[in-house]
Write a protein that holds these residues in place. Structure first.
Motif, PDB file in Angstrom:
ATOM      1  N   LYS A  17       0.869  -1.171  -0.115  1.00  0.00           N
ATOM      2  CA  LYS A  17       0.053   0.121   0.031  1.00  0.00           C
ATOM      3  C   LYS A  17       0.499   1.281   0.065  1.00  0.00           C
ATOM      4  N   ILE A  21      -1.590   3.274  -4.140  1.00  0.00           N
ATOM      5  CA  ILE A  21      -2.511   4.007  -3.034  1.00  0.00           C
ATOM      6  C   ILE A  21      -3.847   3.743  -3.627  1.00  0.00           C
ATOM      7  N   GLY A  22      -4.859   3.705  -2.638  1.00  0.00           N
ATOM      8  CA  GLY A  22      -6.364   3.672  -2.857  1.00  0.00           C
ATOM      9  C   GLY A  22      -6.737   2.308  -3.547  1.00  0.00           C
ATOM     10  N   LYS A  23      -6.131   1.336  -3.613  1.00  0.00           N
ATOM     11  CA  LYS A  23      -6.400   0.057  -4.176  1.00  0.00           C
ATOM     12  C   LYS A  23      -6.268  -1.122  -3.443  1.00  0.00           C
ATOM     13  N   PRO A 176      -7.742   6.301 -10.080  1.00  0.00           N
ATOM     14  CA  PRO A 176      -7.777   6.486  -8.749  1.00  0.00           C
ATOM     15  C   PRO A 176      -8.923   7.507  -8.372  1.00  0.00           C
ATOM     16  N   ASP A 177      -9.486   7.474  -7.107  1.00  0.00           N
ATOM     17  CA  ASP A 177     -10.322   8.487  -6.896  1.00  0.00           C
ATOM     18  C   ASP A 177      -9.814   9.763  -6.389  1.00  0.00           C
ATOM     19  N   ASP A 179      -9.333  11.591  -4.213  1.00  0.00           N
ATOM     20  CA  ASP A 179      -8.479  11.723  -2.972  1.00  0.00           C
ATOM     21  C   ASP A 179      -7.284  10.891  -3.030  1.00  0.00           C
ATOM     22  N   GLY A 180      -7.338   9.616  -3.722  1.00  0.00           N
ATOM     23  CA  GLY A 180      -6.343   8.897  -4.003  1.00  0.00           C
ATOM     24  C   GLY A 180      -5.488   9.622  -4.932  1.00  0.00           C
ATOM     25  N   GLU A 181      -5.753  10.122  -6.077  1.00  0.00           N
ATOM     26  CA  GLU A 181      -5.059  10.887  -7.020  1.00  0.00           C
ATOM     27  C   GLU A 181      -4.054  11.856  -6.290  1.00  0.00           C
TER      28      GLU A 181
END
Length: 315
Positions: A17, A21-23, A176-177, A179-181
């Protein structure tokens, strides 16, 4: 005992992680496929982190890994190896190909020729390679993580059905969403995220996890439930080609991994339904009626899950 292995799984996920990120769900599913002795196919557009995911796992698991960028000029012998004549000893010496490792990262696998893709069939199924009549065993543990660009994009070829069937699961990273990006941009500011991934496992630990997971208990009603789902794909009015017995086995195997990740030493129906689409979707072939109606494999499988009675197993 299962708590020890559950914690080891959690530690590996936490390390990966750092770079991906975010996955979280993709990371967990990929790891479980590795721990269930399966291979992973990741299909998505370029630039969403497919290769980063594979490289992060190679670092966190501390496994010997090789990476091959598949292009139209890659030859089967580049993967398997070849024999070279030794003038001094008057013998043929075998030179190992790139596939001789614990974790083989096959980048953009569908950009190469069918002949080269077929070189992967034996090593993915038997975990061995035959060259000039001699068979060479691959090291344990052994996993292929392959990435491919969406079918129809420039320079791609369809993978043979026999090869698709050898991948335990097929995943899609997706964008990515928001916030994730933003988090990805911040992570790239001072250092390369992959540099922050530490080794928290090795070949011995992975083998121990694989052995433990393979012995997880499955109730007879769960076996029957898995077969019912497979049979439903073979008789569905929108499916031309249903799930093979290899696909049925893959669903059984990875459901055991999910159970351990959740801290259990037995499988429940939720383990099956959670991963069923990832195991089945790339294995079935829809008929013309489904294609004309723009119905996806995932929709058909969800319909099958919905209409298959769930056994009552205490969780």
């Amino acid at each position: 005992m299962s708590n020890i292995y559950t914690q080891q799984i959690s530690d590996i996920v936490s390390e990966v992680k750092k770079a991906v990120i975010g996955k979280d769900a993709i990371i967990v599913k990929t790891l479980l496929a590795v721990l269930c002795k399966g291979h992973i196919l990741i299909e998505d557009i370029p630039g969403v982190g497919k290769t980063t995911l594979a490289l992060a796992f190679s670092k966190a698991l501390s496994l010997e890994h090789n990476r091959m960028q598949f292009t139209p000029d890659v030859l089967p012998s580049d993967i398997t190896g070849f024999s070279v004549y030794n003038k001094i000893h008057n013998t043929f010496d075998f030179k190992k190909g790139v596939a001789f490792c614990n974790l083989f990262l096959a980048d953009e696998i569908n950009r190469t020729s069918s002949k080269t893709q077929s070189a992967l069939l034996e090593l993915m199924e038997e975990k061995s390679i035959t060259v000039d009549g001699n068979t060479y065993k691959l090291p344990e543990p052994y996993t292929v993580i392959a990435t491919q660009n969406p079918i129809g994009s420039a320079g791609t070829h369809n993978l043979p059905d026999s090869q698709l069937d050898r991948f335990m699961i097929k995943l899609s990273m997706g964008y990515p969403d928001f916030d994730g990006e933003v988090a990805i941009l911040k992570a790239k500011f001072n250092s390369a995220p992959l540099e922050n991934v530490n080794a928290v496992a090795n070949a011995r630990i992975i083998t121990e996890l694989q052995d433990y997971i393979s012995n997880i208990y499955i109730d007879d009603r769960i076996y029957e439930y898995i077969v019912q789902l497979s049979n439903a794909t073979r008789n569905h009015p929108l499916i031309k080609l249903g799930i093979s017995p290899r696909g049925t086995l893959a669903l059984m195997q990875i459901s055991k991994g999910i159970a351990v990740a959740m801290g259990r030493d037995y499988v429940i129906p939720d383990d099956i339904t959670y991963i069923c689409n990832d195991v089945f979707a790339h294995r079935i072939m829809l008929n013309s009626k489904a294609k004309l109606s723009d119905i996806t494999a995932e929709q058909v499988i969800n319909d099958i899950i919905k209409n298959t009675s769930i056994p009552r197993i205490a969780g």
